[in-house]
Design an enzyme around this catalytic site. Structure first.
Site, mmCIF file in Angstrom:
data_model
loop_
_atom_site.group_PDB
_atom_site.id
_atom_site.type_symbol
_atom_site.label_atom_id
_atom_site.label_comp_id
_atom_site.label_asym_id
_atom_site.label_seq_id
_atom_site.Cartn_x
_atom_site.Cartn_y
_atom_site.Cartn_z
ATOM 1 N N HIS A 46 0.844 -1.206 0.000
ATOM 2 C CA HIS A 46 0.000 0.000 0.000
ATOM 3 C C HIS A 46 0.882 1.259 0.000
ATOM 4 O O HIS A 46 0.626 2.204 -0.730
ATOM 5 C CB HIS A 46 -0.875 0.068 1.262
ATOM 6 N N LYS A 65 -17.665 -6.041 7.954
ATOM 7 C CA LYS A 65 -16.449 -6.765 7.567
ATOM 8 C C LYS A 65 -15.603 -6.993 8.816
ATOM 9 O O LYS A 65 -15.419 -6.078 9.615
ATOM 10 C CB LYS A 65 -15.671 -5.934 6.536
ATOM 11 N N ARG A 111 -2.407 -6.083 -8.496
ATOM 12 C CA ARG A 111 -1.305 -7.043 -8.296
ATOM 13 C C ARG A 111 -1.414 -8.108 -9.377
ATOM 14 O O ARG A 111 -1.201 -7.846 -10.537
ATOM 15 C CB ARG A 111 -1.390 -7.647 -6.891
ATOM 16 N N SER A 160 -2.595 -7.707 2.980
ATOM 17 C CA SER A 160 -2.770 -7.627 4.435
ATOM 18 C C SER A 160 -3.070 -9.022 4.992
ATOM 19 O O SER A 160 -2.580 -9.388 6.058
ATOM 20 C CB SER A 160 -3.921 -6.679 4.775
HETATM 21 P P1 ADP Z 1 -9.765 -3.722 -0.147
HETATM 22 O O1 ADP Z 1 -10.303 -4.399 1.082
HETATM 23 O O2 ADP Z 1 -10.589 -2.581 -0.634
HETATM 24 O O3 ADP Z 1 -9.296 -4.648 -1.250
HETATM 25 P P2 ADP Z 1 -7.035 -3.364 0.656
HETATM 26 O O4 ADP Z 1 -6.637 -2.584 1.857
HETATM 27 O O5 ADP Z 1 -6.795 -4.825 0.683
HETATM 28 O O6 ADP Z 1 -8.521 -2.971 0.399
HETATM 29 O O7 ADP Z 1 -6.341 -2.749 -0.615
HETATM 30 C C1 ADP Z 1 -6.545 -1.431 -1.035
HETATM 31 C C2 ADP Z 1 -5.973 -1.271 -2.420
HETATM 32 O O8 ADP Z 1 -4.580 -1.509 -2.392
HETATM 33 C C3 ADP Z 1 -6.539 -2.234 -3.463
HETATM 34 O O9 ADP Z 1 -6.628 -1.557 -4.696
HETATM 35 C C4 ADP Z 1 -5.487 -3.305 -3.546
HETATM 36 O O10 ADP Z 1 -5.496 -3.949 -4.805
HETATM 37 C C5 ADP Z 1 -4.237 -2.483 -3.342
HETATM 38 N N1 ADP Z 1 -3.117 -3.277 -2.827
HETATM 39 C C6 ADP Z 1 -3.106 -4.099 -1.763
HETATM 40 N N2 ADP Z 1 -1.901 -4.668 -1.596
HETATM 41 C C7 ADP Z 1 -1.109 -4.178 -2.589
HETATM 42 C C8 ADP Z 1 0.243 -4.412 -3.009
HETATM 43 N N3 ADP Z 1 1.018 -5.279 -2.367
HETATM 44 N N4 ADP Z 1 0.705 -3.731 -4.064
HETATM 45 C C9 ADP Z 1 -0.116 -2.878 -4.739
HETATM 46 N N5 ADP Z 1 -1.398 -2.639 -4.433
HETATM 47 C C10 ADP Z 1 -1.899 -3.281 -3.377
#
Ligand code: ADP
Length: 161
Positions: free
Chosen positions: A16, A40, A89, A127
């Site tokens: 992120h 959630k 990703r 995450s």
């Molecule tokens: P959500 O629950 O909305 O998917 P996340 O917190 O998991 O939220 O992710 C938020 C955004 O960050 C999403 O667009 C996700 O694809 C992106 N994201 C998560 N991990 C990575 C990563 N390792 N590299 C690039 N983008 C990421």
């Protein structure tokens, strides 16, 4: 130009952070919008997720951390900003992201979703995988900042009590 980067950030990872920093170089302001979704099941509360993001991004003055609940399109209207950033990703992200982008566009035609391709070194990172590795006592120091690592370990230990 102001962009909104929405997500759960439960918790924030280097994946992120990489996206946020790259956006901060391209856009005037990046609003990191943490979803407050009570249905959630998150490991961290909304306040904890915001605090970890703020601590991880402390040196950037064009990054704001905020929260939202309900529809993202309503939040974008409230903020007066209709450009969304999402990270992509693997191919597995594509279907869900495409669906979300198209639904948001249908709800509000002004909304544009821009996809930023994950850096090769973080393309596997999420995450959930970080929480899983930490749950088994694995080293997560290369996945998250040390403050997140400490908070995660504390959460896991509290869960064991
Ligand atoms: P959500 O629950 O909305 O998917 P996340 O917190 O998991 O939220 O992710 C938020 C955004 O960050 C999403 O667009 C996700 O694809 C992106 N994201 C998560 N991990 C990575 C990563 N390792 N590299 C690039 N983008 C990421």
């Amino acid at each position: 130009m102001v962009v909104i980067y929405p997500g759960s950030f439960d918790p924030v990872t280097y994946g992120h952070i990489d996206i946020i920093k790259r956006c901060a170089r391209k856009f005037n302001t990046v609003i990191v919008a943490v979803l407050n979704n009570k249905s959630k099941k998150n490991m961290f509360t909304i306040e904890e997720r915001v605090e970890l993001l703020e601590l991880a991004l402390v040196e950037y003055d064009n990054i704001e951390v905020d929260t939202f609940s309900g529809l993202l399109v309503d939040y974008t209207k409230e903020k007066g900003c209709t450009t969304l950033i999402r990270g992509l990703r693997a191919v597995s992200d594509y279907e869900y992201e495409m669906q979300m982008a198209l639904v948001n566009k249908k709800l509000d035609d002004d909304i544009e979703t821009l996809f930023m391709v994950a850096s090769g070194k973080y393309g596997y990172l999420s995450s959930s995988i970080v929480k899983e590795v930490a749950g088994f006592g694995g080293d997560i120091s290369c996945f998250v900042p040390s403050i997140v690592e400490k908070s995660l370990i504390k959460k896991i230990e509290e869960g064991m009590d």
